[in-house]
Design a protein around this motif. Structure first.
Motif, PDB file in Angstrom:
ATOM      1  N   TYR A   1      -7.269  38.289  -7.050  1.00 15.12           N
ATOM      2  CA  TYR A   1      -7.572  39.537  -6.358  1.00 15.12           C
ATOM      3  C   TYR A   1      -7.977  39.228  -4.921  1.00 15.12           C
ATOM      4  N   ARG A   2      -7.788  40.226  -4.056  1.00 14.82           N
ATOM      5  CA  ARG A   2      -8.321  40.148  -2.707  1.00 14.82           C
ATOM      6  C   ARG A   2      -9.244  41.350  -2.515  1.00 14.82           C
ATOM      7  N   GLN A   3     -10.425  41.070  -2.009  1.00 15.18           N
ATOM      8  CA  GLN A   3     -11.398  42.128  -1.749  1.00 15.18           C
ATOM      9  C   GLN A   3     -11.519  42.339  -0.257  1.00 15.18           C
ATOM     10  N   ALA A   4     -11.250  43.560   0.170  1.00 15.19           N
ATOM     11  CA  ALA A   4     -11.384  43.914   1.581  1.00 15.19           C
ATOM     12  C   ALA A   4     -12.178  45.210   1.663  1.00 15.19           C
ATOM     13  N   ALA A   5     -12.901  45.354   2.748  1.00 18.05           N
ATOM     14  CA  ALA A   5     -13.749  46.536   2.914  1.00 18.05           C
ATOM     15  C   ALA A   5     -12.914  47.812   2.814  1.00 18.05           C
ATOM     16  N   GLY A   6     -13.379  48.721   1.962  1.00 19.36           N
ATOM     17  CA  GLY A   6     -12.705  50.005   1.813  1.00 19.36           C
ATOM     18  C   GLY A   6     -11.484  49.989   0.933  1.00 19.36           C
ATOM     19  N   ARG A   7     -11.106  48.804   0.450  1.00 15.37           N
ATOM     20  CA  ARG A   7      -9.901  48.722  -0.380  1.00 15.37           C
ATOM     21  C   ARG A   7     -10.198  48.186  -1.763  1.00 15.37           C
ATOM     22  N   GLY A   8     -11.459  47.902  -2.035  1.00 12.46           N
ATOM     23  CA  GLY A   8     -11.825  47.450  -3.361  1.00 12.46           C
ATOM     24  C   GLY A   8     -11.210  46.114  -3.700  1.00 12.46           C
ATOM     25  N   LEU A   9     -10.939  45.920  -4.972  1.00 14.27           N
ATOM     26  CA  LEU A   9     -10.310  44.695  -5.440  1.00 14.27           C
ATOM     27  C   LEU A   9      -8.831  44.967  -5.644  1.00 14.27           C
ATOM     28  N   GLN A  10      -8.032  44.370  -4.818  1.00 16.14           N
ATOM     29  CA  GLN A  10      -6.592  44.558  -4.900  1.00 16.14           C
ATOM     30  C   GLN A  10      -5.983  43.446  -5.738  1.00 16.14           C
ATOM     31  N   LEU A  11      -5.309  43.822  -6.808  1.00  9.66           N
ATOM     32  CA  LEU A  11      -4.668  42.830  -7.662  1.00  9.66           C
ATOM     33  C   LEU A  11      -3.459  42.254  -6.951  1.00  9.66           C
ATOM     34  N   LEU A  12      -3.448  40.943  -6.768  1.00  9.69           N
ATOM     35  CA  LEU A  12      -2.345  40.274  -6.077  1.00  9.69           C
ATOM     36  C   LEU A  12      -1.338  39.714  -7.073  1.00  9.69           C
ATOM     37  N   PHE A  13      -1.811  38.899  -8.006  1.00  6.89           N
ATOM     38  CA  PHE A  13      -0.950  38.254  -8.990  1.00  6.89           C
ATOM     39  C   PHE A  13      -1.684  38.182 -10.325  1.00  6.89           C
ATOM     40  N   TYR A  14      -0.888  38.168 -11.410  1.00  7.45           N
ATOM     41  CA  TYR A  14      -1.458  37.855 -12.704  1.00  7.45           C
ATOM     42  C   TYR A  14      -0.471  37.025 -13.498  1.00  7.45           C
ATOM     43  N   SER A  15      -1.043  36.302 -14.471  1.00 10.05           N
ATOM     44  CA  SER A  15      -0.224  35.389 -15.260  1.00 10.05           C
ATOM     45  C   SER A  15      -0.711  35.396 -16.708  1.00 10.05           C
ATOM     46  N   VAL A  16       0.235  35.531 -17.626  1.00  5.23           N
ATOM     47  CA  VAL A  16      -0.105  35.531 -19.052  1.00  5.23           C
ATOM     48  C   VAL A  16       0.261  34.210 -19.717  1.00  5.23           C
ATOM     49  N   GLY A  17       0.838  33.287 -18.954  1.00  7.86           N
ATOM     50  CA  GLY A  17       1.181  31.991 -19.518  1.00  7.86           C
ATOM     51  C   GLY A  17       1.693  31.038 -18.452  1.00  7.86           C
ATOM     52  N   ILE A  18       1.854  29.786 -18.817  1.00  8.65           N
ATOM     53  CA  ILE A  18       2.317  28.771 -17.871  1.00  8.65           C
ATOM     54  C   ILE A  18       3.653  29.185 -17.277  1.00  8.65           C
ATOM     55  N   GLY A  19       3.726  29.141 -15.955  1.00  9.34           N
ATOM     56  CA  GLY A  19       4.968  29.462 -15.262  1.00  9.34           C
ATOM     57  C   GLY A  19       5.302  30.936 -15.185  1.00  9.34           C
ATOM     58  N   GLN A  20       4.487  31.782 -15.789  1.00  5.92           N
ATOM     59  CA  GLN A  20       4.738  33.229 -15.790  1.00  5.92           C
ATOM     60  C   GLN A  20       3.843  33.892 -14.753  1.00  5.92           C
ATOM     61  N   ILE A  21       4.455  34.371 -13.685  1.00  6.14           N
ATOM     62  CA  ILE A  21       3.710  34.986 -12.597  1.00  6.14           C
ATOM     63  C   ILE A  21       4.257  36.379 -12.333  1.00  6.14           C
ATOM     64  N   SER A  22       3.359  37.349 -12.247  1.00  9.44           N
ATOM     65  CA  SER A  22       3.744  38.709 -11.870  1.00  9.44           C
ATOM     66  C   SER A  22       3.063  39.045 -10.558  1.00  9.44           C
ATOM     67  N   SER A  23       3.850  39.549  -9.621  1.00  7.91           N
ATOM     68  CA  SER A  23       3.333  39.901  -8.308  1.00  7.91           C
ATOM     69  C   SER A  23       3.148  41.403  -8.208  1.00  7.91           C
ATOM     70  N   GLU A  24       2.004  41.803  -7.721  1.00  6.08           N
ATOM     71  CA  GLU A  24       1.711  43.225  -7.610  1.00  6.08           C
ATOM     72  C   GLU A  24       1.985  43.784  -6.222  1.00  6.08           C
ATOM     73  N   VAL A  25       1.766  42.970  -5.230  1.00  2.42           N
ATOM     74  CA  VAL A  25       1.865  43.463  -3.860  1.00  2.42           C
ATOM     75  C   VAL A  25       2.738  42.521  -3.043  1.00  2.42           C
ATOM     76  N   PRO A  26       3.838  43.018  -2.497  1.00  7.30           N
ATOM     77  CA  PRO A  26       4.666  42.156  -1.641  1.00  7.30           C
ATOM     78  C   PRO A  26       3.868  41.690  -0.441  1.00  7.30           C
ATOM     79  N   GLN A  27       3.895  40.406  -0.158  1.00  6.70           N
ATOM     80  CA  GLN A  27       3.043  39.914   0.908  1.00  6.70           C
ATOM     81  C   GLN A  27       3.430  38.488   1.243  1.00  6.70           C
ATOM     82  N   ASN A  28       2.584  37.905   2.041  1.00  6.69           N
ATOM     83  CA  ASN A  28       2.836  36.564   2.547  1.00  6.69           C
ATOM     84  C   ASN A  28       2.305  35.479   1.617  1.00  6.69           C
ATOM     85  N   LEU A  29       1.949  35.838   0.390  1.00  2.88           N
ATOM     86  CA  LEU A  29       1.327  34.893  -0.519  1.00  2.88           C
ATOM     87  C   LEU A  29       2.188  34.679  -1.748  1.00  2.88           C
TER      88      LEU A  29
END
Lengths: 111, 112
Positions: free
Chosen positions: B36-64
């Motif tokens: 997550y990334r926490q920024a003022a006024g934006r709360g906790l923004q979910l960036l990525f989550y993973s339910v297993g090795i090599g499994q990545i889900s991206s929530e927000v298109p970005q530079n990360l």
């Protein structure tokens, strides 16, 4: 998709007064609901959670929340706040994989 | 008991430099992992989550980007940092789908 709306960015209240922090959610699947608190310069701490069963859940520090499925709400309440309750409060909705947070509500308790 | 480690606690990086933030969980197996990334006024923004090795889900298109090379290791990366990447980054884990998340202490990233 899941989302959480915390309409109040800031709630000022006097010490010993009651407070309600509002949280509304949307989800296409069954969800689990959480409230977290973040004190200044600290990490996030779980206040309470709703998984199933009784719609009124009690948490730490005298807080409670009520799950209302028809209104898709999970408002947080405390009958009498203390100065030490000054913090940021986050509502979150979780499913099997995701855990999505709202933008937070800053509770400001003054004497 | 389970613990989560996140480092470094603070980081100052120049624009255009790479980034690697690491998070590890101890005392559990096959956790769900989150950035997550926490920024003022934006709360906790979910960036990525993973339910297993090599499994990545991206929530927000970005530079990360994120990777999970091992069961209990979650890495947040960037090839070239932007000023807008500054913020407070939090790693979290959940033991299963109904459980609450447990958070690391966070990394304060300042891009200059």
């Amino acid at each position: 998709a899941q989302s959480v709306t915390q309409l109040d960015s800031q709630v000022p209240v006097f010490e010993e007064a009651p407070v309600e922090l509002r949280c509304n959610y949307s989800s296409s699947v069954s969800v689990y609901l959480f409230w977290y608190v973040q004190y200044p310069n600290q990490g996030l701490q779980l206040l309470l959670k709703y998984l199933s069963g009784s719609t009124l859940v009690k948490g730490i520090n005298g807080f409670e929340a009520e799950f209302n499925k028809s209104q898709t709400s999970f408002h947080l309440r405390k009958p009498s706040v203390h100065i030490s309750d000054t913090a940021e409060y986050f509502c979150a909705v979780g499913s099997f994989q995701k855990l999505v947070f709202g933008t937070g509500t800053r509770l400001l308790v003054s004497p | 008991s389970q613990t989560i480690h996140q480092w470094p606690a603070t980081l100052v990086q120049p624009v255009g430099s790479p980034l690697s933030l690491e998070c590890t969980v101890e005392g559990t197996s096959n956790p769900n992992l989150y950035w997550y990334r926490q920024a003022a006024g934006r709360g906790l923004q979910l960036l990525f989550y993973s339910v297993g090795i090599g499994q990545i889900s991206s929530e927000v298109p970005q530079n990360l980007s994120a990777s999970r090379p091992q069961d209990r290791q979650f890495i947040l990366s960037s090839k070239k940092l932007l000023l807008s990447d500054s913020g407070f980054y939090l790693c979290a884990w959940r033991p299963d789908r109904v459980a609450e998340a447990f958070f690391g202490q966070g990394t304060r990233l300042t891009v200059v």
